[in-house]
Design an enzyme around this catalytic site. Sequence first.
Site, mmCIF file in Angstrom:
data_model
loop_
_atom_site.group_PDB
_atom_site.id
_atom_site.type_symbol
_atom_site.label_atom_id
_atom_site.label_comp_id
_atom_site.label_asym_id
_atom_site.label_seq_id
_atom_site.Cartn_x
_atom_site.Cartn_y
_atom_site.Cartn_z
ATOM 1 N N GLY A 39 33.062 36.950 -52.555
ATOM 2 C CA GLY A 39 33.554 35.601 -52.323
ATOM 3 C C GLY A 39 33.111 35.130 -50.949
ATOM 4 N N SER A 86 43.807 31.772 -50.090
ATOM 5 C CA SER A 86 44.084 32.815 -51.080
ATOM 6 C C SER A 86 45.241 32.408 -51.986
ATOM 7 C CB SER A 86 44.438 34.119 -50.367
ATOM 8 O OG SER A 86 45.674 33.987 -49.686
ATOM 9 N N ASP A 118 50.267 36.707 -40.532
ATOM 10 C CA ASP A 118 49.387 35.934 -41.403
ATOM 11 C C ASP A 118 50.192 35.222 -42.489
ATOM 12 O OD1 ASP A 118 46.385 35.534 -42.247
ATOM 13 O OD2 ASP A 118 47.426 36.082 -44.092
ATOM 14 N N SER A 168 29.660 36.201 -58.533
ATOM 15 C CA SER A 168 29.571 37.242 -57.500
ATOM 16 C C SER A 168 28.230 37.955 -57.571
ATOM 17 C CB SER A 168 30.714 38.248 -57.664
ATOM 18 O OG SER A 168 30.712 38.801 -58.965
ATOM 19 N N HIS A 225 42.544 42.006 -44.884
ATOM 20 C CA HIS A 225 43.952 41.588 -44.920
ATOM 21 C C HIS A 225 44.736 42.791 -45.417
ATOM 22 C CE1 HIS A 225 47.541 39.250 -45.194
ATOM 23 N NE2 HIS A 225 47.544 39.125 -46.507
ATOM 24 N N GLN A 246 34.477 35.475 -47.860
ATOM 25 C CA GLN A 246 34.477 36.522 -46.833
ATOM 26 C C GLN A 246 33.470 37.611 -47.182
ATOM 27 O OE1 GLN A 246 35.799 36.928 -43.864
ATOM 28 N NE2 GLN A 246 37.125 35.132 -43.799
ATOM 29 N N GLU A 261 50.436 31.014 -42.691
ATOM 30 C CA GLU A 261 49.900 30.273 -43.825
ATOM 31 C C GLU A 261 50.999 29.588 -44.639
ATOM 32 O OE1 GLU A 261 47.660 33.386 -45.585
ATOM 33 O OE2 GLU A 261 49.313 34.185 -46.788
#
EC number: 1.1.1.86
Length: 492
Positions: free
Chosen positions: A46, A414, A217, A78, A132, A48, A221
């Site tokens: 993706g 996300s 995080d 992908s 993450h 990242q 978010e």
Amino acid sequence: MANYFNTLNLRQQLAQLGKCRFMSRDEFVDEADYLKGKKVVIIGCGAQGLNQGLNMRDSGLDIAYALRKEAIAEKRPSWRKATENGFRVGTYEELVPEAGLVVNLTPDKQHSAVVQAVQPLMKQGAALGYSHGFNIVEVGEQIRHDITVIMVAPKCPGTEVREEYKRGFGVPTLIAVHPENDPKGEGMTLAKAWAAATGGHRAGVLESSFVAEVKSDLMGEQTILCGMLQAGSLLCFDKMVADGVDPAYAGKLIQFGWETTTEALKQGGITLMMDRLSNSAKLRAYALSEQLKQLMQPLFEKHMDDIITGAFSSGMMADWANGDVKLLGWREETGRSPFENAPQFDGKISEQTYFDHGVLMIAMAKAGVELAFETMTRSGIIAESAYYESLHELPLIANTVARKRLYEMNVVISDTAEYGNYLFANAAVPLLKEAFMGNLQVGDLGKPVADGEIDNARLRDVNEAIRQHPIEIVGAELRGYMKDMKRIAVAN
């Protein structure tokens, strides 16, 4: 599996929440050398996955992408992205056994399945990387004891990671080693090399922990980064239309107003954003932000509490198991909102007009940033971590709203962020409708604040309060490391 954070005693929890050290540049003199000669296999292509891989390859590393057999056979996006960029692509069985570092850059909800599939294939003493830590901290994934587990978390979307690298710079990055999985004591060396390979060492690296990264995080978010933008957009649009503003103009003012006004945050923090206003408008924005903070503090604290206890994660994972019924329902509801369906405005809006007509939006941004920062630091998260997860990322997320309104924001972030965003917005919208929006004045939104007599002492005190907020103090230091980052495009 049990939530890892909840298995720790209080002292351990506080130690991991409070782990945060700004690393000096001379700690990265070896750059990515430690990973040269090792095969790095990335799972997930993706934003990242692809952009980190491109940077790492350009830094001299041997990069390949491991994809599921079906993704290769069906030539899914992908597979296409990896092959079109000249990367070697293979199945887990083909590539994972030869990897010195396996980097899992798939979405959170896929982590357990991916890790359980690749662990048996990983060679003795290899390393597993995340960007993450949700799978480790909230899911409580158990990793083989011979495997080193590290994290490198760029504090920007994947596209920014690539663009800054191409300019010879990088993006601020958090790195960490899972204390339960560092058998050879090389975790930090590996993480530093990976961060350097993405260019992060040029913009500032924080040595953190999996726990601190995840908890901060999630908080950022859910509240200021996504939840406040969602709630603010819906509320401000409805208010302007109710006041007789052209829906097309209202839609454009909000869609591009977040991006334009928060660009000032990136350059000079809340101080600069507020300085773009007239004295009368600044005093009004400050007063509105103080009202908002008082009203929303309990909501911010509830989100932080649910994140710390694991209640948020358990609720979201229950929705995963139920086919994302809540997430998909909330997403559809957002798509039907008046703001999302507002007509396009063909006229131009000057940069300064976004400030002059968006006093309430600026007050919302200020209140949300400060509340998120204050709530995190009161919960044991160090100021630097709280800054990156609040003020720093806000203009980056606002940029996604400018592209295609809330739809684009929710596509780019996300599923974890999107779920938390809806939880927050679904509570914030009725709260502010009932207790705040009805008390607004002419000039708060859609029109400029009328100039009036200015009390010098009052203006002095407000300016001082803005500049002396703890997020402004830590922000001034951290922005010094990022002064070369490019300016985000501002609409007109």
